[in-house]
Design an enzyme around this catalytic site. Structure first.
Site, PDB file in Angstrom:
ATOM      1  CG  LEU A  72      50.601  16.271  39.826  1.00 54.46           C
ATOM      2  CD1 LEU A  72      52.102  16.480  39.707  1.00 54.46           C
ATOM      3  CD2 LEU A  72      50.037  17.258  40.833  1.00 54.46           C
ATOM      4  CG  ASP A 131      41.342  17.968  36.255  1.00 54.64           C
ATOM      5  OD1 ASP A 131      41.027  18.186  37.431  1.00 54.64           O
ATOM      6  OD2 ASP A 131      41.338  16.830  35.756  1.00 54.64           O
TER       7      ASP A 131
HETATM    8  C1  GLA Z   1      39.341  14.031  37.062  1.00 51.42           C
HETATM    9  C2  GLA Z   1      38.441  14.931  36.237  1.00 51.42           C
HETATM   10  C3  GLA Z   1      37.900  16.095  37.071  1.00 51.42           C
HETATM   11  C4  GLA Z   1      37.270  15.596  38.370  1.00 51.42           C
HETATM   12  C5  GLA Z   1      38.198  14.624  39.072  1.00 51.42           C
HETATM   13  C6  GLA Z   1      37.550  13.980  40.270  1.00 51.42           C
HETATM   14  O1  GLA Z   1      40.505  14.692  37.445  1.00 51.42           O
HETATM   15  O2  GLA Z   1      39.145  15.441  35.136  1.00 51.42           O
HETATM   16  O3  GLA Z   1      36.978  16.855  36.321  1.00 51.42           O
HETATM   17  O4  GLA Z   1      36.008  15.045  38.134  1.00 51.42           O
HETATM   18  O5  GLA Z   1      38.649  13.585  38.212  1.00 51.42           O
HETATM   19  O6  GLA Z   1      37.295  14.939  41.229  1.00 51.42           O
END
Ligand code: GLA
Length: 398
Positions: free
Chosen positions: A138, A185
């Site tokens: 998360l 994220d």
């Molecule tokens: C992690 C990274 C994101 C993204 C996802 C895969 O969560 O922090 O930037 O690349 O993996 O979609």
């Protein structure tokens, strides 16, 4: 096994009690009342490993998150307390040296980047708490950085634009945690909106909010409770593979900057140019970007069946072509996909562990948990956790 025992391992977030617990802890440590900031964790409906190729993603903020209490202390030292780790830490603002792997790195990282941008960060006391299950996928670390940025900006009246806080959070992860992550994220944590997913264009970092109306269905995460030790270096390797593909392809596609610039109709040519080791990775990014658009359209028109099928296709692509799944995630996704009341299931986030995201008919929640729990425990000798998610607002002072 009684179904009641299986009911969600994580209680729904008790926002106000978390906040008052944090304020009490702050009072007892620093004998004053803090300013409190909150930043949520995120889910991603679809669009995985596309953000660092300037592609499209479809995340949303959840109601679980990180709370940060902060107050000025008139010193040149920052004194920190983490409720999760029950640990103290302090550092001198003039001698910041973030240590990889330590929770305080996220505070030092954000401070260092703000100072480099000319913000006059002065001494503060801080307490950090939260209710995001660590390692669940998360994105607790992005939430932590965004909460820290929001708290510091609020305390010193810096009025830092949200987008800059997002960029600091991403850069801090690159520089101090060693993961060359994309923007998704921290962006979702900062800009999330209740009941909406963000159709985010990672080229210009702008988004459109799309209402998430799932009718009789809802989203349930299943935490595999595995995190493979090489996950961070494998993540960086995937990113490098995409960059290498771009270099190979630019002779044939001189206008392209990233894989985002190619479409499904280019795949035949792409396959002829790329080495067999690189083609499946590029194919994933190109097809996943297309799936994001199709999924957003399906959601908008209430076509949940098509939406679910796209989730399944995303898993297949991440597992077979991009190779970021693992036996535990494949098992959970395949088991879920075999159930008639599950419209879609796929691994979520960077991969090599963490969660699957599942679109499950609400009336079958108990059955779903019971079946997955039993099957997973038999196969891997550990039980998964079930995390219900509600889509909430992004970071703010509370
Ligand atoms: C992690 C990274 C994101 C993204 C996802 C895969 O969560 O922090 O930037 O690349 O993996 O979609």
């Amino acid at each position: 096994m009684s179904n009641d025992k299986l009911l969600t391992t994580y209680p729904s977030p008790l926002t106000s009690s978390m906040q008052s617990q944090l304020s009490k802890t702050f009072q007892s440590y620093f004998a004053t009342t803090p300013l409190v900031a909150f930043a949520p964790g995120r889910i991603n409906l679809i669009g995985e490993h596309t953000d660092y190729q300037e592609g499209f993603v479809f995340p949303a903020a959840v109601s679980q998150g990180i709370w940060v209490g902060i107050q000025k202390n008139g010193l040149t030292v920052c004194r920190l307390y983490s409720m999760d780790f029950a640990q103290e830490f302090s550092f001198e603002l003039d001698f910041i040296s973030p240590k990889n792997g330590h929770w305080a790195t996220y505070v030092m990282g954000m401070c260092a980047l703000m100072k480099q941008s000319g913000y006059e960060v002065a001494g503060f006391d801080m307490v950090i708490g939260g209710n995001i299950p660590v390692g669940s996928g998360l994105s607790s670390s992005a939430a932590l950085s965004v909460a820290i940025g929001t708290a510091i900006s609020g305390l010193f009246d810096f009025e830092i634009p949200k987008k800059n806080i997002v960029l600091y959070a991403q850069k801090s992860e690159h520089l101090y945690a060693g993961v060359k992550c994309g923007i998704m994220d921290p962006y979702a944590s900062a800009f999330g909106a209740e009941g909406k997913a963000l159709l985010l264009d990672c080229r210009n970092n702008t988004h459109v909010e799309i209402p998430v109306d799932l009718g009789d269905f809802s989203l349930l995460l299943v935490n595999s409770k595995v995190k493979h030790s090489l996950a961070d270096s494998a993540y960086n390797k995937r990113r490098e593979a995409c960059e290498e593909s771009v270099r190979h392809l630019q002779a044939e596609f001189p206008e392209m900057l990233t894989l985002r610039d190619l479409t499904i109709s280019d795949l035949e040519k792409v396959e002829k140019i790329l080495p067999t080791t690189l083609f499946p990775k590029a194919k994933h990014v190109i097809t996943e970007c297309a799936r994001v658009h199709e999924a957003a359209a399906a959601l908008q028109s209430g076509d949940l069946k098509s939406f679910g099928k796209l989730l399944n296709a995303s898993h297949q692509s991440l597992s077979q072509d991009f190779e970021v799944s693992c036996p535990e995630l494949d098992f959970l996704a395949e088991k879920a996909q075999s159930l008639g009341y599950v419209l879609g299931s796929r691994m979520m986030g960077g991969g090599f562990g963490g969660c699957t995201i599942n679109l499950v008919r609400k009336t079958e929640y108990h059955d779903f948990q019971s079946i997955l729990s039993d099957a997973y425990s038999r196969q891997f000798a550990k039980s998964p956790d079930f995390i219900p998610v509600a889509i909430g607002d992004g970071a703010r002072l509370v």
